[in-house]
Design a protein around this motif. Structure first.
Motif, short mmCIF file in Angstrom:
data_model
loop_
_atom_site.label_atom_id
_atom_site.label_comp_id
_atom_site.label_asym_id
_atom_site.label_seq_id
_atom_site.Cartn_x
_atom_site.Cartn_y
_atom_site.Cartn_z
N PRO A 94 0.83 -1.20 0.00
CA PRO A 94 0.00 0.00 0.00
C PRO A 94 0.87 1.26 0.00
N ASP A 95 0.36 2.33 -0.62
CA ASP A 95 1.16 3.55 -0.67
C ASP A 95 0.83 4.50 0.49
N VAL A 100 7.59 1.61 7.44
CA VAL A 100 8.48 1.27 6.32
C VAL A 100 8.31 -0.22 6.03
N GLU A 101 8.11 -0.56 4.76
CA GLU A 101 7.96 -1.94 4.36
C GLU A 101 9.28 -2.47 3.80
N CYS A 137 9.53 3.31 1.42
CA CYS A 137 9.33 4.39 2.37
C CYS A 137 7.86 4.51 2.79
N SER A 138 7.66 5.07 3.97
CA SER A 138 6.35 5.55 4.39
C SER A 138 6.40 7.06 4.36
N MET A 177 12.69 2.83 -1.81
CA MET A 177 11.65 3.00 -2.81
C MET A 177 10.68 4.10 -2.40
N HIS A 178 10.18 4.82 -3.39
CA HIS A 178 9.16 5.84 -3.16
C HIS A 178 7.88 5.17 -2.66
#
Length: 370
Positions: A264-265, A270-271, A288-289, A304-305
């Protein structure tokens, strides 16, 4: 807390105060140097032998002398000629102690004695010994203060053997020393980056200002509980669409893309690739979160964005590192990203340097004038 973008002219203006002097070894592209300058310090000279890092440093600070040799070939005389040194700084390469390297396998020592290769092909052997080369020169230079930086993994597991050697060496060459793990996110840096910082003060200086090994820990800067989110720090950046699209195409065409599909965005944390890959692969890939500081920017895996399937652009990485917006990075995307991943975030080093100036150098200079 809001992030305040700044430019190189702000760095130059702060440095013109010349409150203290610094010599920096393993200077890289200039992250720690930028921090010292922001704190009002004057950089007398630096040492760096990776060519792309030297090129980057010269682009931003062309008037600063650079000693381009391997530190093993240098002596105190090479540095002394540039003037009286208040702070001797060094960030020796540290992957042998990294928690993302051999330690993951349960043993730091598996990484000892190996050769480190940079993106431009430069090789460094026995990197865990470079801290002692740094202290070899410090012994003869006898600066008032020594500041060393390394990965947080140095204080864990088998690496503690090296940590004890380092502390003992500081004491043997006449310094009172303390170390502490600092997280850059507690000092205005929009990035979670944990590093161990050594602060060592020459024994005659500690005696003069009333410090002892019992209270030297007080020299570390005060930490803030307020952090800057990645979304906040990236506000106002004009994205280079061509660069962003290139990064998207590179990512979508890789094996890592499978881990992106269900991420999910709007995640509040942080994943990692390991969170989504059924076999736990791609652990080093971080997404990133936007509600948190950036995860640690490493030399090989830019995060990552949160919204687009791509790594952060160079402008975004610079903000996450707390570099000046107009800081120049040279070489390919990978080399520019690597330079940032090996840097000390300027705002964290600024906080350390300001604390050292106020608590050590300023009072010592006042006593010396009496």
């Amino acid at each position: 807390m809001k992030y305040k973008p700044y430019n190189l002219k702000d760095v130059v203006k702060a440095s013109e105060q010349e409150k203290f002097t610094v010599v920096s070894t393993f200077a890289g592209g200039g992250g720690s140097s930028t921090g010292y300058r922001l704190a009002g310090g004057k950089i007398l000279c630096v040492n760096e032998f990776v060519q792309e890092a030297i090129t980057t440093y010269k682009e931003n600070y062309p008037s600063t002398p650079i000693l381009p040799d391997d530190i093993k070939k240098l002596t105190a005389e090479d540095f002394n000629k540039y003037g009286d040194i208040d702070i001797f700084d060094g960030s020796p390469p540290c992957s042998a102690f990294s928690v993302s390297g051999a330690m993951v396998q349960g043993s730091h020592s598996k990484g000892w004695g190996q050769t480190k290769t940079y993106s431009d092909g430069k090789k460094v052997e026995n990197i865990e010994d470079l801290f002692f080369e740094f202290l070899r020169i410090a012994k003869d230079l006898k600066p008032k203060v020594i500041i060393g930086e390394n990965v947080a993994g140095l204080v864990a597991g088998e690496a503690k053997l090296k940590l004890n050697e380092i502390v003992n060496t500081f004491e043997e060459i006449g310094y009172d020393v303390s170390y502490k793990i600092l997280n850059a996110s507690h000092f205005g840096v929009p990035q979670s980056r944990r590093r161990v910082i050594f602060i060592a003060v020459r024994e005659d200086v500690t005696e003069a200002i009333g410090l002892t090994f019992m209270n030297i820990q007080s020299l570390f800067p005060e930490e803030s509980n307020e952090v800057i989110t990645l979304e906040d720090c990236l506000t106002g950046i004009e994205i280079d669409r061509e660069e962003a699209d290139t990064l998207i195409n590179k990512f979508v065409g890789s094996a890592h893309h499978v881990t992106w599909l269900d991420m999910p965005d709007d995640s509040k944390k942080v994943e990692t690739g390991g969170d989504y890959h059924p076999k736990g692969h791609f652990f080093n890939m971080k997404k990133c979160s936007r509600f948190k500081p950036s995860p640690t920017i490493t030399a090989k895996f830019p995060p990552m964005h949160w919204h687009e399937p791509r790594g952060l652009t160079i402008k975004e990485i610079k903000r996450a590192m707390s570099l000046p917006d107009d800081f120049k990075l040279t070489g390919s995307y990978n080399k520019q990203s690597e330079r940032c991943g090996r840097m000390v975030p300027p705002l964290m080093m600024k906080a350390v340097a300001q604390s050292i100036y106020e608590k050590v150098l300023k009072p010592y200079n006042e006593i010396s004038k009496v």
